[in-house]
Write a protein that holds these residues in place. Sequence first.
Motif, PDB file in Angstrom:
ATOM      1  N   GLU A 531       0.835  -1.195   0.000  1.00 38.33           N
ATOM      2  CA  GLU A 531       0.000   0.000   0.000  1.00 38.33           C
ATOM      3  C   GLU A 531       0.873   1.250   0.000  1.00 38.33           C
ATOM      4  N   VAL A 532       0.483   2.240  -0.791  1.00 38.01           N
ATOM      5  CA  VAL A 532       1.196   3.513  -0.862  1.00 38.01           C
ATOM      6  C   VAL A 532       0.181   4.650  -0.803  1.00 38.01           C
ATOM      7  N   VAL A 533       0.677   5.839  -0.528  1.00 42.57           N
ATOM      8  CA  VAL A 533      -0.139   7.055  -0.577  1.00 42.57           C
ATOM      9  C   VAL A 533       0.593   8.062  -1.455  1.00 42.57           C
ATOM     10  N   LEU A 534       0.038   8.376  -2.615  1.00 41.29           N
ATOM     11  CA  LEU A 534       0.664   9.315  -3.535  1.00 41.29           C
ATOM     12  C   LEU A 534       0.236  10.730  -3.169  1.00 41.29           C
ATOM     13  N   PRO A 535       1.175  11.591  -2.766  1.00 40.32           N
ATOM     14  CA  PRO A 535       0.800  12.929  -2.284  1.00 40.32           C
ATOM     15  C   PRO A 535       0.507  13.928  -3.385  1.00 40.32           C
ATOM     16  N   THR A 536       1.036  13.710  -4.601  1.00 39.89           N
ATOM     17  CA  THR A 536       0.859  14.684  -5.678  1.00 39.89           C
ATOM     18  C   THR A 536       0.654  13.963  -7.005  1.00 39.89           C
ATOM     19  N   SER A 537       0.152  14.706  -7.963  1.00 40.17           N
ATOM     20  CA  SER A 537       0.040  14.187  -9.321  1.00 40.17           C
ATOM     21  C   SER A 537       1.389  14.329 -10.028  1.00 40.17           C
ATOM     22  N   GLY A 538       1.465  13.832 -11.266  1.00 44.86           N
ATOM     23  CA  GLY A 538       2.692  13.919 -12.041  1.00 44.86           C
ATOM     24  C   GLY A 538       3.203  12.545 -12.416  1.00 44.86           C
ATOM     25  N   GLU A 539       4.456  12.475 -12.827  1.00 48.36           N
ATOM     26  CA  GLU A 539       5.070  11.205 -13.217  1.00 48.36           C
ATOM     27  C   GLU A 539       5.771  10.571 -12.016  1.00 48.36           C
ATOM     28  N   TRP A 540       5.403   9.334 -11.720  1.00 48.65           N
ATOM     29  CA  TRP A 540       5.985   8.598 -10.594  1.00 48.65           C
ATOM     30  C   TRP A 540       6.805   7.423 -11.137  1.00 48.65           C
ATOM     31  N   ASP A 541       8.074   7.358 -10.746  1.00 50.41           N
ATOM     32  CA  ASP A 541       8.962   6.282 -11.163  1.00 50.41           C
ATOM     33  C   ASP A 541       8.990   5.196 -10.099  1.00 50.41           C
ATOM     34  N   VAL A 542       8.784   3.960 -10.539  1.00 49.80           N
ATOM     35  CA  VAL A 542       8.867   2.799  -9.648  1.00 49.80           C
ATOM     36  C   VAL A 542      10.127   2.025 -10.010  1.00 49.80           C
ATOM     37  N   GLN A 543      11.088   2.010  -9.101  1.00 47.02           N
ATOM     38  CA  GLN A 543      12.320   1.239  -9.313  1.00 47.02           C
ATOM     39  C   GLN A 543      12.123  -0.171  -8.756  1.00 47.02           C
ATOM     40  N   VAL A 544      12.326  -1.159  -9.607  1.00 52.73           N
ATOM     41  CA  VAL A 544      12.123  -2.559  -9.232  1.00 52.73           C
ATOM     42  C   VAL A 544      13.486  -3.233  -9.126  1.00 52.73           C
ATOM     43  N   SER A 545      13.752  -3.810  -7.981  1.00 46.50           N
ATOM     44  CA  SER A 545      15.019  -4.511  -7.737  1.00 46.50           C
ATOM     45  C   SER A 545      14.704  -5.947  -7.323  1.00 46.50           C
ATOM     46  N   LEU A 546      15.300  -6.922  -8.028  1.00 46.40           N
ATOM     47  CA  LEU A 546      15.032  -8.334  -7.724  1.00 46.40           C
ATOM     48  C   LEU A 546      16.357  -9.096  -7.662  1.00 46.40           C
ATOM     49  N   ARG A 547      16.646  -9.641  -6.495  1.00 45.98           N
ATOM     50  CA  ARG A 547      17.861 -10.463  -6.353  1.00 45.98           C
ATOM     51  C   ARG A 547      17.534 -11.857  -6.876  1.00 45.98           C
TER      52      ARG A 547
END
Length: 563
Positions: A531-547
């Motif tokens: 769960e997340v809470v996005l405080p503003t509009s715009g472009e949001w980058d999700v960095q995915v890291s998988l070992r």
Amino acid sequence: MTRLDLRSHRSAGKRTGSWLLLLAVVCALLLGPAGSAAAHATLLSTDPAEGAVLDAAPERVTFTFNESVIGVPTGIRVFDATGAEVASSATVRESQLLVDLDEEVPDGTLVVLWRLVSEDGHPIGGSLSFAVGAHSELVDVPTTSADAGTDAPLPLGLVRGLGYVGLLVAAGVAAFSVLFLPRGRSADRSRARLRPVARAAAGAAALGWWLAVPLVALYQLGLPASAITDGSTWSSLAPAEYVVPAAVAVGLGLAVVALPAAAAPDRTRAALVLAGCVLAVVAPAFTGHTRATTPEALVIGADVLHLAAGSLWLGGLVAVALVLGDLARGDSGAVVLGRFSTWAAGLLAVLVVAGSFLAWRIAGSWAALLDSGYGALLLVKVLAALVAIALAAWNRFSLLPRLRGATRRRDRGSPATLVVRTALAEAGVLVVVLFITGFLVDRSPETDVTASAAEGSGTSVQESVRLHGVSAWVALDPPAVGPATLTITMTDAAGEPAEGYEAPRLSLTSGEVDLGQVAVSSLGPGVYAGEVVLPTSGEWDVQVSLRTTEFDNPVGTVTFRVP
């Protein structure tokens, strides 16, 4: 073409060019890229997290918001599962709310009910529940002020509207008396007629702005009317809630006292009248949405211009309707009306540009205007203003030339009457606009959007990323400001669920806003969600890291557009 025709042609060309330039500016403001909406504070994270199960009770519970917040008396209360209140103390440090548990708590569910005030004066509230040892089967928490609604009450909107109407009429009529009436004795009767109107409007403005103070206190604290006698109710208000009504009352008081009863004012009196009007009109720009909108200096400046132009327009219309009958007996009526109509064209330009800019900065985007209750009310205000503009154009380009063209005194009666009636109709529409403004002041631009996001729109967006031999789909539901769910689904080359050496790590960033790593939990083979809470509009980058192995840790990034 004669010289007179040539001058008229050039004048018409200049007017056309001015209107085209104004239209271009408005289009640039409305269609250009907008910043994020200025709305109430958004809760970013809590420690402990919602629903967490702890081995031991924490000494402190921390709430982190995306902007500074203001604490209110009795706004923070903690209860155990039986409804018994747990002793606690709350402290606000800029964008953090710190709740210390001052006594030992039993095992089971704990609920923290909270209510705060955003920078823009809007109350926000909610609850946080977590457990010590294990969740309780039954949770019975009493209703508190934190459960009170955050929508502004109808009486507050009405007194706000009264305050704005009184302010703009009083300041506009007083300024009209100084700026537009002739200084000769021919206008003494008109000045005597306008002075009591300015005084009555100033009284209405002071009444409206001061009546709003206790209503704002009850609204922000979520308390019943009976709490108005408590000293803590009054002391909880921000200083601006007292300074602004005081500045309005002092400014208008100075203006109407300095306004002479009949004779034309000297330079000192005229300067005092205008100084009082400026003080009264500038004050409201330092409260409400402009306090939390960036760039703050530019937004406040636009708000001041908007109010100043509105006061001269509305007050001028009221003054024209009151004195044109007296002035129409001579040549003064056409001169005064011509002078005012020239100013009115400039005022209209300022109103349109400043109003468009404020709507753009506060609402943030066309989607905010179309999808929120605030935006819908703002569009109603714009439509009403367009009606007033149409009446002003008819007055300026049809009735005024007829009044100027009346060569005989007896021929001026009919055009003058039509001008007065149109001015009154125009003023009536503007009064409606101001009452709508009264309701907009205490309505948050994101109220409806945040609520719908909390409920879940059911519409998710997803992007894919390749992590060596693993294909991952990252989904955001809903793609909107407020609470959302971030889900990652991983498959191998055969399309079967894939797992890494450890759980994937997801991090969220947008410009200078870094929400950090998102806590995710397994929903099944190859599927994780958090769960997340996005405080503003715009472009949001999700960095995915998988070992994927003990030594390999591929990283990929996907981008979501949040309107």
